[in-house]
Design an enzyme around this catalytic site. Structure first.
Site, PDB file in Angstrom:
ATOM      1  N   LYS A   1      49.630 -25.673  21.367  1.00 13.81           N
ATOM      2  CA  LYS A   1      50.224 -24.437  21.890  1.00 13.81           C
ATOM      3  C   LYS A   1      49.314 -23.783  22.928  1.00 13.81           C
ATOM      4  O   LYS A   1      49.758 -23.356  23.980  1.00 13.81           O
ATOM      5  CB  LYS A   1      50.502 -23.430  20.757  1.00 13.81           C
ATOM      6  CG  LYS A   1      51.438 -23.929  19.688  1.00 13.81           C
ATOM      7  CD  LYS A   1      51.777 -22.847  18.674  1.00 13.81           C
ATOM      8  CE  LYS A   1      50.597 -22.350  17.864  1.00 13.81           C
ATOM      9  NZ  LYS A   1      50.029 -23.325  16.926  1.00 13.81           N
TER      10      LYS A   1
ATOM     11  N   ARG B   1      54.673 -15.625  13.306  1.00 11.54           N
ATOM     12  CA  ARG B   1      54.231 -16.641  12.349  1.00 11.54           C
ATOM     13  C   ARG B   1      54.837 -16.425  10.965  1.00 11.54           C
ATOM     14  O   ARG B   1      54.591 -17.216  10.057  1.00 11.54           O
ATOM     15  CB  ARG B   1      52.713 -16.550  12.245  1.00 11.54           C
ATOM     16  CG  ARG B   1      52.004 -17.846  12.600  1.00 11.54           C
ATOM     17  CD  ARG B   1      50.556 -17.560  12.417  1.00 11.54           C
ATOM     18  NE  ARG B   1      49.646 -18.630  12.496  1.00 11.54           N
ATOM     19  CZ  ARG B   1      48.879 -18.878  13.556  1.00 11.54           C
ATOM     20  NH1 ARG B   1      49.039 -18.220  14.668  1.00 11.54           N
ATOM     21  NH2 ARG B   1      47.959 -19.806  13.486  1.00 11.54           N
TER      22      ARG B   1
ATOM     23  N   ARG C   1      38.643 -30.702  17.921  1.00 15.11           N
ATOM     24  CA  ARG C   1      38.774 -29.644  18.935  1.00 15.11           C
ATOM     25  C   ARG C   1      37.445 -28.936  19.211  1.00 15.11           C
ATOM     26  O   ARG C   1      36.715 -28.569  18.317  1.00 15.11           O
ATOM     27  CB  ARG C   1      39.804 -28.613  18.463  1.00 15.11           C
ATOM     28  CG  ARG C   1      39.942 -27.442  19.406  1.00 15.11           C
ATOM     29  CD  ARG C   1      41.258 -26.773  19.262  1.00 15.11           C
ATOM     30  NE  ARG C   1      41.463 -26.122  17.973  1.00 15.11           N
ATOM     31  CZ  ARG C   1      42.587 -25.483  17.654  1.00 15.11           C
ATOM     32  NH1 ARG C   1      43.594 -25.432  18.502  1.00 15.11           N
ATOM     33  NH2 ARG C   1      42.710 -24.913  16.466  1.00 15.11           N
TER      34      ARG C   1
ATOM     35  N   ARG D   1      35.642 -24.051  16.523  1.00 19.58           N
ATOM     36  CA  ARG D   1      36.132 -22.837  15.882  1.00 19.58           C
ATOM     37  C   ARG D   1      35.748 -22.829  14.415  1.00 19.58           C
ATOM     38  O   ARG D   1      35.803 -23.855  13.742  1.00 19.58           O
ATOM     39  CB  ARG D   1      37.650 -22.760  16.024  1.00 19.58           C
ATOM     40  CG  ARG D   1      38.073 -21.926  17.177  1.00 19.58           C
ATOM     41  CD  ARG D   1      39.530 -22.048  17.411  1.00 19.58           C
ATOM     42  NE  ARG D   1      40.342 -21.738  16.230  1.00 19.58           N
ATOM     43  CZ  ARG D   1      41.655 -21.578  16.283  1.00 19.58           C
ATOM     44  NH1 ARG D   1      42.285 -21.680  17.428  1.00 19.58           N
ATOM     45  NH2 ARG D   1      42.335 -21.309  15.191  1.00 19.58           N
TER      46      ARG D   1
ATOM     47  N   ARG E   1      45.364 -23.614   6.356  1.00 22.15           N
ATOM     48  CA  ARG E   1      46.095 -23.215   7.568  1.00 22.15           C
ATOM     49  C   ARG E   1      47.403 -24.000   7.683  1.00 22.15           C
ATOM     50  O   ARG E   1      48.434 -23.446   8.044  1.00 22.15           O
ATOM     51  CB  ARG E   1      45.228 -23.453   8.816  1.00 22.15           C
ATOM     52  CG  ARG E   1      44.090 -22.444   8.910  1.00 22.15           C
ATOM     53  CD  ARG E   1      43.089 -22.831   9.973  1.00 22.15           C
ATOM     54  NE  ARG E   1      43.632 -22.785  11.300  1.00 22.15           N
ATOM     55  CZ  ARG E   1      43.202 -23.541  12.319  1.00 22.15           C
ATOM     56  NH1 ARG E   1      42.230 -24.420  12.128  1.00 22.15           N
ATOM     57  NH2 ARG E   1      43.730 -23.425  13.490  1.00 22.15           N
TER      58      ARG E   1
HETATM   59  P1  AMP Z   1      45.366 -19.513  15.801  1.00 18.86           P
HETATM   60  O1  AMP Z   1      44.315 -19.366  16.821  1.00 18.86           O
HETATM   61  O2  AMP Z   1      46.744 -19.209  16.328  1.00 18.86           O
HETATM   62  O3  AMP Z   1      45.317 -20.836  15.062  1.00 18.86           O
HETATM   63  O4  AMP Z   1      45.084 -18.376  14.689  1.00 18.86           O
HETATM   64  C1  AMP Z   1      43.868 -18.353  13.965  1.00 18.86           C
HETATM   65  C2  AMP Z   1      44.023 -17.455  12.738  1.00 18.86           C
HETATM   66  O5  AMP Z   1      44.343 -16.115  13.151  1.00 18.86           O
HETATM   67  C3  AMP Z   1      45.151 -17.836  11.794  1.00 18.86           C
HETATM   68  O6  AMP Z   1      44.755 -18.859  10.879  1.00 18.86           O
HETATM   69  C4  AMP Z   1      45.425 -16.505  11.112  1.00 18.86           C
HETATM   70  O7  AMP Z   1      44.417 -16.207  10.159  1.00 18.86           O
HETATM   71  C5  AMP Z   1      45.264 -15.521  12.249  1.00 18.86           C
HETATM   72  N1  AMP Z   1      46.533 -15.304  12.972  1.00 18.86           N
HETATM   73  C6  AMP Z   1      46.821 -15.667  14.259  1.00 18.86           C
HETATM   74  N2  AMP Z   1      48.066 -15.306  14.601  1.00 18.86           N
HETATM   75  C7  AMP Z   1      48.589 -14.713  13.504  1.00 18.86           C
HETATM   76  C8  AMP Z   1      49.863 -14.136  13.211  1.00 18.86           C
HETATM   77  N3  AMP Z   1      50.847 -14.114  14.123  1.00 18.86           N
HETATM   78  N4  AMP Z   1      50.050 -13.607  11.971  1.00 18.86           N
HETATM   79  C9  AMP Z   1      49.071 -13.620  11.051  1.00 18.86           C
HETATM   80  N5  AMP Z   1      47.860 -14.153  11.246  1.00 18.86           N
HETATM   81  C10 AMP Z   1      47.612 -14.699  12.469  1.00 18.86           C
END
Ligand code: AMP
Length: 233
Positions: free
Chosen positions: A22, A97, A143, A176, A187
């Site tokens: 994404k 999400r 990554r 990360r 996740r």
């Molecule tokens: P990402 O970078 O999109 O993989 O997000 C990393 C982490 O941020 C996720 O595992 C969640 O803990 C939190 N997070 C990101 N976007 C959301 C969302 N829309 N709702 C809730 N938690 C989020």
């Protein structure tokens, strides 16, 4: 590929499990149409790095691979989307999400935050990147990203020219915190349990476009551009 900055793309939602690509696709859409990428994960990580109250509250939750509460994330998104750079459109990466976030977004768009009087309609184009489970694991464990320019690499598929250093600015690449094996599983579980219903919601309302994400990045990007441009033809 050339820029297409005269198009009003409107809201674009990129759905898909962690590691589906994404972020990479969002950056390419951003460059081509000159609209911002709104990544809730990036916004939360920035808040955590700056030590804001929101960031401190989110940090522990993120480290466990769980989702941050809806009201926290929605408040952050509302503020971000109200900025002038979102007028012609934006790419939501990692949001919505949960089913509640998807409902909240529909209500927000109905509320004309995105100007309905313009020729572009306010419904988001929803693109879901579909990727095989084993492939996701390789993408997440491999990554790396550049903390200076944000470029994303993968040690298995797209390694930098010099081990662990960014091709563009030579900065040491980072992994990360939540790309560690023990956090990847929760996740992916959060995706299955909480985000799959979001894809089903968009499917039911006839708005979901699924793209096979198990292909070379450039092929996926070309298809995504086609989808966006067909919608506005
Ligand atoms: P990402 O970078 O999109 O993989 O997000 C990393 C982490 O941020 C996720 O595992 C969640 O803990 C939190 N997070 C990101 N976007 C959301 C969302 N829309 N709702 C809730 N938690 C989020």
């Amino acid at each position: 590929m050339a820029q297409e900055t005269s198009r009003d793309v409107g809201p674009v939602v990129l759905l898909g499990p962690p590691g589906a690509g994404k972020g990479t696709q969002a950056k390419r859409i951003m460059e081509r149409y000159d609209i911002p990428q709104v990544s809730t994960g990036d916004l939360l990580r920035e808040n955590a790095a700056q030590g804001t109250n929101l960031g401190l509250a989110a940090k522990a939750i993120m480290a466990r691979g769980e989702l941050v509460p809806d009201d926290v994330v929605c408040g952050m998104v509302r503020e971000r989307l109200s900025r002038p750079d979102c007028k012609r459109g934006y790419i939501l990466d990692g949001f919505p999400r949960t089913a509640a976030q998807a409902g909240w977004l529909d209500a927000l768009l109905d509320d004309k935050l995105f100007d309905n009087s313009r020729p572009t309609r306010a419904w988001p184009i929803v693109i879901c990147l579909d990727v095989d489970y084993n492939q996701l694991l390789l993408r997440l464990t491999g990554r790396r990203s550049c903390p200076t320019c944000g470029r994303i690499y993968n040690v298995h598929f797209q390694p930098p020219r010099v081990d662990e250093l960014c091709d563009l600015d030579g900065t040491k690449l980072v992994t990360r915190n939540d790309d560690r094996l023990e956090v990847i599983q929760p996740r992916l579980t959060a995706y299955q349990e909480q985000t799959r219903p979001v894809a089903e919601y968009y499917q039911r309302t006839g708005r979901l476009i699924t793209v096979n994400g198990d292909r070379p990045m450039d092929e996926i990007t070309a298809e995504v551009y086609r989808i966006l441009e067909d919608h506005h033809a």
